[in-house]
Write a protein that holds these residues in place. Structure first.
Motif, short mmCIF file in Angstrom:
data_model
loop_
_atom_site.label_atom_id
_atom_site.label_comp_id
_atom_site.label_asym_id
_atom_site.label_seq_id
_atom_site.Cartn_x
_atom_site.Cartn_y
_atom_site.Cartn_z
N ALA A 16 30.60 36.46 -31.25
CA ALA A 16 30.47 35.82 -29.94
C ALA A 16 30.74 36.88 -28.87
O ALA A 16 31.84 37.41 -28.79
N GLU A 17 29.71 37.17 -28.08
CA GLU A 17 29.83 38.23 -27.07
C GLU A 17 30.44 37.69 -25.77
O GLU A 17 29.72 37.17 -24.92
N GLY A 18 31.76 37.82 -25.65
CA GLY A 18 32.42 37.47 -24.39
C GLY A 18 32.23 38.58 -23.38
O GLY A 18 32.05 38.34 -22.19
N ALA A 19 32.25 39.82 -23.85
CA ALA A 19 32.01 40.98 -22.97
C ALA A 19 30.51 41.11 -22.72
O ALA A 19 29.69 40.50 -23.41
N VAL A 62 34.26 29.82 -26.24
CA VAL A 62 34.66 28.97 -27.37
C VAL A 62 33.75 27.72 -27.46
O VAL A 62 33.40 27.28 -28.55
N MET A 63 33.33 27.18 -26.31
CA MET A 63 32.39 26.05 -26.34
C MET A 63 31.09 26.45 -27.03
O MET A 63 30.54 25.71 -27.85
N VAL A 64 30.59 27.65 -26.70
CA VAL A 64 29.33 28.12 -27.29
C VAL A 64 29.54 28.39 -28.79
O VAL A 64 28.72 28.01 -29.63
N ALA A 65 30.66 29.04 -29.13
CA ALA A 65 30.93 29.34 -30.54
C ALA A 65 31.03 28.05 -31.35
O ALA A 65 30.51 27.95 -32.46
#
Ligand code: NAD
Length: 429
Positions: free
Chosen positions: A326-329, A208-211
């Motif tokens: 946003a690629e969390g995986a 979420v910080m990056v997004a």
């Protein structure tokens, strides 16, 4: 600086030639022309340094014995010990671990952490194993790996279907082998045995910080956006919560049992309570059920992928209706899909940057364990934000400068860091 000039072989050993490893390899080849590294350094980085395969026999609760295959791949030790998750999943293979270990190398280097990449796991159906069976499996796996892991060699962490308890069993088993407590052997442990505050939430919070930083660069506010999250485990569950806490509307979430959708935004507290009782999202009564395939194509500002690899492919990339992914995986977007999304102007925040919050706080945990001195939540969160912000800015600037995708820029940045270290150290002997 030591010079390395001899060309070297570049074939991929068949053992790890799987679709995911080919994806990791193709991304590497695409980044290379922009990374300015010598052919020999490139040849070295194409191959994981070490791969270990073990057989893990355990007594099942019914008295029978079953043997499970386990793996650990260590991609690069040039910057320090290797670091990476352990997953328990029916699809774990040597090739999958090799791909994930390779990405971990770029990720650690991009974040300027003194680690190389590793990944491992056990091929099993974790949901079909009791808690006691999982404990026996984890302890025997740890003993099988004891000669190749260590606080200065290779430091495991949680991944799919492993958690703080798994890490506590690993830490205890390793400590029993060496005769004293070694908290720094794993990260993602419970705080009571040397874990760090914020580690549990770090990957989802980092996503979420990056997004948030990306939305600001793109000229809209995350706090006013509609978000969709695939995967409701450690990464997706926390990311959804962090998004909601920032004011975003999380309109859909999913897990392996399917997805749920509510146009005005889901009540995540009530969703979490449902999952705590029912162990899955399926059947949640206060939203519309949807399939995972439908969830991926919902119109939204930010689509968080936090389930598993290969979710956006050539087949569905043309129908993705998100502004930002946003690629969390790890590895959720195929090479072909990446090209289609770039062409369509969908911004992809790549895994090596976007989910790096986990390994960053793992690094903080290891540093705290080695120093036997622990930080507050505020200090840890501020340091995480600083590390991710710095990496994001370097990636954004390079992408702008060299007209690369963010994935291209992130990989080039990571590869350059590792290549610089190999050049400086030289090729032994
Ligand atoms: P997890 O096991 O806690 O959660 C995975 C979630 O994905 C679960 O809700 C599961 O039901 C769901 N899922 C599995 N298959 C699915 C499918 N086909 N469709 C939809 N949902 C599906 O795992 P996690 O730790 O949250 O990891 C998720 C991803 O994030 C993995 O790719 C992992 O490598 C990556 N990752 C995790 C961390 C970490 O700190 N845990 C760090 C970096 C990257």
């Amino acid at each position: 600086m030591a010079r390395i000039e001899h060309p070297a072989a570049t074939e991929t050993p068949l053992e790890w030639d799987t679709p995911l490893f080919r994806t990791a390899r193709t991304q590497f080849e695409q980044a290379l022309p922009h990374a300015d590294v010598s052919p020999v350094v490139a040849a070295r980085l194409r191959h994981p340094e070490r791969a270990v395969m073990v057989s893990i026999p355990i007594s099942r609760d019914d008295g029978t014995v079953e043997v499970f295959p386990g793996y650990r791949v260590q991609h690069s030790t040039v910057l320090g010990p290797t670091k990476g998750g352990m997953r328990y999943d029916p699809e774990v293979t040597l090739g999958e671990c090799a791909a994930l270990a390779t990405w971990m190398t770029w990720k650690c280097a991009l974040l300027r952490l003194p680690y190389g990449g590793a990944k491992g796991g056990i091929r099993c159906h974790p949901k079909e194993l009791s808690e006691d069976e999982l404990e026996r499996l984890t302890r025997r796996f740890t003993v099988e790996l004891v000669s190749v892991i260590g606080p200065q060699e290779d430091i495991p962490a949680p991944d799919m279907a492993t958690n703080e308890q798994t890490m506590a069993w690993m830490m205890d088993t390793y400590s029993m082998q060496v005769g004293h407590a070694v908290p720094e052997i794993v990260t993602g442990k419970p705080i009571s045995v040397g874990g760090s505050v914020l580690r549990h939430e770090a990957t989802g919070a980092g996503v979420v910080m990056v997004a948030d930083r990306a939305c600001r660069q793109l000229g809209f506010r995350l706090s006013e956006s509609r978000c969709v999250v695939q995967g409701f485990g450690n990464v997706g569950g926390i990311a959804a919560q962090e998004l909601a806490e920032r004011g975003a509307a999380v309109t859909a979430v999913s897990d392996v049992s399917g997805g749920i959708y509510r146009a005005g935004g889901l009540d995540l507290q009530s969703v979490r309570e449902w999952v705590a009782v029912n162990s899955a999202l399926a059947g949640y009564p206060h939203a519309t059920p949807i399939t995972n395939a439908e969830l991926l194509e919902l119109p939204c500002d930010v689509l968080v992928l936090a389930a598993r690899e290969d979710q956006i492919t050539e087949e569905n990339a043309g129908r993705i209706a998100a502004r930002v992914i946003a690629e969390g995986a790890n590895g959720p977007t195929s090479i072909e899909a990446d090209a289609i999304l770039a062409e369509r102007g969908v911004v992809v925040l790549p895994d090596v940057l976007t989910n790096a919050g986990g390994v960053t706080v793992s690094y903080f945990e290891w540093v705290q364990d080695l120093g036997r001195f622990f930080w507050t939540r505020e200090e840890t969160r501020a340091r995480l934000a600083e590390k991710l912000g710095d990496a994001f800015d370097r990636v954004w600037e390079l992408a702008d400068d060299r007209l690369l995708t963010l994935r291209g820029a992130a990989l080039v940045t990571g590869i350059r860091e590792v290549a610089g270290a190999i050049e400086a150290r030289g090729l032994f002997p």
